[in-house]
Motif scaffolding. Sequence first.
Motif, mmCIF file in Angstrom:
data_model
loop_
_atom_site.group_PDB
_atom_site.id
_atom_site.type_symbol
_atom_site.label_atom_id
_atom_site.label_comp_id
_atom_site.label_asym_id
_atom_site.label_seq_id
_atom_site.Cartn_x
_atom_site.Cartn_y
_atom_site.Cartn_z
ATOM 1 N N GLU A 1 3.946 19.417 -11.661
ATOM 2 C CA GLU A 1 5.082 20.212 -12.362
ATOM 3 C C GLU A 1 4.875 20.385 -13.757
ATOM 4 O O GLU A 1 5.102 21.584 -14.057
ATOM 5 N N GLU A 2 4.038 19.271 -14.418
ATOM 6 C CA GLU A 2 3.599 19.888 -15.831
ATOM 7 C C GLU A 2 2.674 20.866 -15.803
ATOM 8 O O GLU A 2 2.986 21.888 -16.757
ATOM 9 N N GLU A 3 1.687 20.960 -15.038
ATOM 10 C CA GLU A 3 0.684 22.059 -14.946
ATOM 11 C C GLU A 3 1.468 23.420 -14.436
ATOM 12 O O GLU A 3 1.156 24.450 -14.990
ATOM 13 N N MET A 4 2.419 23.264 -13.413
ATOM 14 C CA MET A 4 3.100 24.414 -13.409
ATOM 15 C C MET A 4 3.654 25.157 -14.372
ATOM 16 O O MET A 4 3.969 26.270 -14.689
ATOM 17 N N GLN A 5 4.329 24.045 -15.387
ATOM 18 C CA GLN A 5 5.195 24.568 -16.330
ATOM 19 C C GLN A 5 4.324 25.408 -17.184
ATOM 20 O O GLN A 5 4.354 26.376 -17.836
ATOM 21 N N LYS A 6 3.259 24.543 -17.604
ATOM 22 C CA LYS A 6 2.066 25.372 -18.439
ATOM 23 C C LYS A 6 1.762 26.776 -18.115
ATOM 24 O O LYS A 6 1.610 27.710 -18.804
ATOM 25 N N LEU A 7 1.549 26.861 -16.671
ATOM 26 C CA LEU A 7 1.051 27.989 -15.833
ATOM 27 C C LEU A 7 2.068 29.037 -16.231
ATOM 28 O O LEU A 7 2.093 30.338 -16.396
ATOM 29 N N ALA B 1 0.768 -1.317 -0.076
ATOM 30 C CA ALA B 1 0.000 0.058 0.018
ATOM 31 C C ALA B 1 0.863 1.136 -0.171
ATOM 32 O O ALA B 1 0.679 2.339 -0.598
ATOM 33 N N LYS B 2 2.088 1.283 0.653
ATOM 34 C CA LYS B 2 2.950 2.442 0.629
ATOM 35 C C LYS B 2 3.570 2.685 -0.383
ATOM 36 O O LYS B 2 3.429 3.662 -0.676
ATOM 37 N N ASP B 3 3.879 1.475 -1.195
ATOM 38 C CA ASP B 3 4.574 1.794 -2.318
ATOM 39 C C ASP B 3 3.522 2.295 -3.479
ATOM 40 O O ASP B 3 4.035 3.069 -4.206
ATOM 41 N N ARG B 4 2.370 1.745 -3.432
ATOM 42 C CA ARG B 4 1.260 2.143 -4.536
ATOM 43 C C ARG B 4 1.111 3.566 -4.120
ATOM 44 O O ARG B 4 1.036 4.435 -5.079
ATOM 45 N N GLU B 5 0.968 4.130 -2.685
ATOM 46 C CA GLU B 5 0.567 5.533 -2.642
ATOM 47 C C GLU B 5 1.808 6.408 -3.036
ATOM 48 O O GLU B 5 1.804 7.384 -3.527
ATOM 49 N N ILE B 6 3.114 5.788 -2.710
ATOM 50 C CA ILE B 6 4.101 6.702 -3.301
ATOM 51 C C ILE B 6 4.043 6.794 -4.652
ATOM 52 O O ILE B 6 4.396 7.841 -5.258
ATOM 53 N N GLY B 7 3.845 5.487 -5.564
ATOM 54 C CA GLY B 7 3.600 5.907 -6.832
ATOM 55 C C GLY B 7 2.792 6.802 -7.354
ATOM 56 O O GLY B 7 2.890 7.614 -8.148
ATOM 57 N N GLU B 8 1.463 6.610 -6.639
ATOM 58 C CA GLU B 8 0.479 7.727 -7.004
ATOM 59 C C GLU B 8 0.843 9.271 -6.781
ATOM 60 O O GLU B 8 0.619 10.139 -7.662
ATOM 61 N N LEU B 9 1.505 9.238 -5.749
ATOM 62 C CA LEU B 9 1.917 10.691 -5.294
ATOM 63 C C LEU B 9 3.019 11.249 -6.230
ATOM 64 O O LEU B 9 3.229 12.339 -6.489
ATOM 65 N N GLN B 10 4.030 10.290 -6.702
ATOM 66 C CA GLN B 10 5.013 10.759 -7.822
ATOM 67 C C GLN B 10 4.338 11.031 -8.960
ATOM 68 O O GLN B 10 4.696 12.049 -9.634
ATOM 69 N N LYS B 11 3.177 10.375 -9.563
ATOM 70 C CA LYS B 11 2.416 10.551 -10.555
ATOM 71 C C LYS B 11 1.901 11.854 -10.469
ATOM 72 O O LYS B 11 2.077 12.917 -11.463
ATOM 73 N N ARG B 12 1.233 12.193 -9.334
ATOM 74 C CA ARG B 12 0.690 13.437 -9.065
ATOM 75 C C ARG B 12 1.670 14.818 -9.072
ATOM 76 O O ARG B 12 1.453 15.796 -9.626
ATOM 77 N N LEU B 13 2.651 14.458 -8.333
ATOM 78 C CA LEU B 13 3.968 15.267 -8.535
ATOM 79 C C LEU B 13 4.416 15.517 -10.020
ATOM 80 O O LEU B 13 4.452 16.881 -10.196
ATOM 81 N N VAL B 14 4.562 14.662 -10.681
ATOM 82 C CA VAL B 14 4.749 15.007 -12.084
ATOM 83 C C VAL B 14 3.732 15.747 -12.791
ATOM 84 O O VAL B 14 4.093 16.816 -13.435
ATOM 85 N N GLN B 15 2.457 15.355 -12.556
ATOM 86 C CA GLN B 15 1.364 16.172 -13.183
ATOM 87 C C GLN B 15 1.526 17.687 -12.702
ATOM 88 O O GLN B 15 1.120 18.628 -13.559
#
Length: 159
Positions: free
Chosen positions: A70-76, A54-68
């Motif tokens: 950062e992409e949104e921040m670059q667009k902004l 569960a921890k690894d899955r949550e870390i993966g989801e958080l990393q994915k959200r972080l990438v998203q």
Amino acid sequence: MSALSTVQIKEANAHLAALHHRVAELEGTVREQAESLIRKDEQYQASIRDMLIAKDREIGELQKRLVQSEEEMQKLMSSIKDKDRELERLRHQSRLLAQMCQNRSLLNALVSLMAEAEGISCLPNVEQCNGLPSVPDYAQSEEDLEDSDVDRTLFGTTV
């Protein structure tokens, strides 16, 4: 040495049997507790594995959200830069319009003179020189001299 009596032997045998029975009970208790500990250990290990998954899955989801994010921040940031450029362009246009408004009376006078000049069908003494018309110098009248302030203002010199 004295010989043991039958009663003593029976009592000793009964005592040994009771002790043997007690040892068997304790061994059973120890076995039950060991099995219980093994089961609990297996349950805890399974629980820990589930938590790690569960921890690894949550870390993966958080990393994915972080990438998203950062992409949104670059667009902004790109959007902000575009808007800053547009804002600077509009500020420049605003300054030009403000200057035009400040010189509106001069512009109106110039447009009026141009309209009057367009109304003249032909100018006197116009001669062709190398394909270009030459216009003779005209003497200034008193009215022209009064308008000379306007001419100086047009060129940015007011004396």
